[in-house]
Scaffold this active site. Structure first.
Site: not given
Ligand code: BES
Ligand code: MN
Ligand code: ZN
Length: 490
Positions: A255, A260, A267, A278, A337, A339, A341
């Site tokens: 990933k 993010d 967030k 991230d 959020d 994201e 996956r």
């Protein structure tokens, strides 16, 4: 920092590092006349030789003053572990001490070539730092230590370090650099550029897909995440063919969310700066690929990084949007959020279509929930295959990149059914790391062995450890390197 191995202590200026294993002080014998006073001082300091404990003294060495660092290596600690901690502790204590040179003398410990080499590994890993943006460091805050000389290990230590561990240091350093860089510097395109520059000449084959290429492939989930950002998405593919020709490869998938914000499901402000890391999963994948290439691993591996920035721009996807993934399955994006996956789903499909891997291991800073489960000590491991899970856990124990297995099961899978699409991208709050893993599993083809590593608690550390300072840890590189060594090169 330079690393050297020698049979005996050199002449000249250096700090002397001596190990002490628990209460046994026999390794201080090389001190000769000073031994008694050094030992008395250790007593006064209540020094018991515990691993990573250190005592600094100055001794008279034939009329000149020498800095002596006594480092505990613990009682009953396996030599390889003790050695890494010894090297790491020595490096952290001496890095900005003013000393230019350090001699770690392990004569009397009976270290084999690997254990001696691992002193250098620990020292190199622990002395990594990133001063690029520190323009006002005072001279006495800058590193002084230029070389570490390891004395008294088995012959072959230098070769062992060069062949095996120097490659790991290079890989971990690349990962840490990428993880440390802020998101205005490292975004999908610049991530690719930085990696390409770093692995140039390593023998890795590289492929890069831009947005147009991914649109053609129908990677609607990955591109849906990217569409709220000015930065274009990239898919980075690194190939290492060191194994038998035509053998099915193992795939590592990372990933790589270079920042993010959460997107429209934004967030909270406090602590959001942490989301520059991230991309830690992608960082681990490229670091591992570099290490494997440098040490010429006898295995066929493909490393894939899904690189996007998750931003709430005017074109950002909205909660409730339905996207079509490369697999053809549709996803209702309940929370923008969640994201990671979405990015992994298309990356996993891509790698299966193009490389037919026997095994897929994905790494991701996927959920805050894994921190609630496992804190910062273990990464979460999810797998559809007990054998693969066991092998990864073993590699985790041996490398120090520890894994704790979490469950997957149909009742969790049901929680991400959607009334409008094939699935939704979030389940309920409870079991959030598990439903995230179940989501990824929906993209894994039958017969493919798959493991998912949720490393949200491991990419970054607020505490120092034996082989890293506060900040980027490089988690995952040693795990994958060890897994390949144990399982694919035999
Ligand atoms: N990147 C985060 C996960 C994360 C959180 C990593 C904290 C490191 C520290 C991920 O993209 C995310 O936002 N996950 C959400 C999922 C939720 C919306 C279902 C989370 O964990 O809150
Ligand atoms: Mn997120
Ligand atoms: Zn994320």
């Amino acid at each position: 920092m330079k690393i050297r191995f020698a049979d005996s202590r050199p002449a000249g200026d250096y700090a002397l590092v001596l190990p002490v294993a628990g209460k046994d002080r026999s390794t201080l014998n090389p001190l000769g006349a000073s031994q008694k006073s050094v030992s008395a001082a250790l007593d006064q300091q209540r020094f018991e030789g515990d691993a990573s404990n250190a005592s600094e003294q100055f001794i008279d060495d034939n009329g000149s003053v020498r800095r002596l660092l006594v480092v505990g290596t613990g009682k009953g600690v396996a030599p390889a572990d003790a050695a890494e901690k010894l090297g790491g502790t020595a490096a952290s204590r001496l890095q900005t001490s003013g000393e230019k040179s350090a001699v770690v003398d392990v004569t009397g410990l009976g270290y084999d070539a690997d254990a001696a080499a691992r002193i250098a590994l620990g020292a190199s890993l622990r002395s990594w730092r990133y001063d690029r943006y520190r323009t006002k460091l005072k001279d006495n805050q800058k590193p002084s230590l230029e070389e570490i000389i390891i004395v008294g290990g088995d012959a072959g230590a230098a070769e062992r370090y060069k062949q095996r561990w120097a490659a790991v240091v290079e890989g971990v350093s690349l990962t840490r650099e990428l993880v440390t860089e802020p998101a205005n510097i490292i975004y999908p395109e610049s991530f690719v550029d930085r990696v390409l520059a770093s692995v140039n000449g390593s023998g890795l084959e590289v492929e890069v897909l831009d947005r147009a290429a991914m649109e053609k492939l129908g990677m609607g989930a990955l591109l849906g995440v990217a569409q709220g950002s000015m930065r274009e998405a990239r898919l980075l593919i690194l190939k290492w063919n060191g194994g038998a020709a035509g053998g099915q490869p193992v795939a590592f998938v990372g990933k790589g969310v270079t920042f993010d914000t959460g997107g429209i499901s934004i967030k909270p402000a406090a602590g959001m700066e942490a989301m520059k890391w991230d991309m830690g999963g992608a960082g681990a994948v490229v670091g591992a690929m570099k290490a494997l290439a440098l040490r010429k691993a006898k295995a066929n591996i493909v490393g894939i990084c899904g690189l996007v920035e998750n931003m709430p721009g005017g074109n950002a996807q909205r909660p409730g949007d339905v996207v079509t993934t490369m697999s053809g399955q549709t996803v209702e994006v309940i929370n923008t959020d969640a994201e990671g996956r979405l990015v992994l789903a298309d990356a996993v499909t891509y790698v299966q279509c193009n490389f037919k891997p026997s095994t897929i291991i994905d790494l991701a800073t996927l959920t805050g929930a894994i921190l609630i489960s496992l804190g910062h000590e273990w990464a979460g491991l999810f797998s559809n295959n007990d054998d693969l899970a066991g092998k990864l856990q073993a590699a985790g124990d041996q490398s120090g990149d520890k894994l704790w297995r979490m469950p997957l099961a149909e009742p969790f899978d049901r929680l991400i059914d959607s009334p409008i699409a094939d699935m939704k991208n979030v389940g309920p709050r409870e079991g959030g790391s598990i439903t995230a893993a179940q989501f990824i599993q929906r993209f894994v083809d039958d017969g493919v062995k798959w493991a998912h590593i949720d490393m949200a608690g491991k990419a970054w550390s607020d505490k120092v450890a034996a082989t890293y300072d506060k900040g980027a840890t490089g988690y995952g590189v040693r795990l994958l390197d060890r897994y390949v060594e144990e399982q694919l090169e035999r």
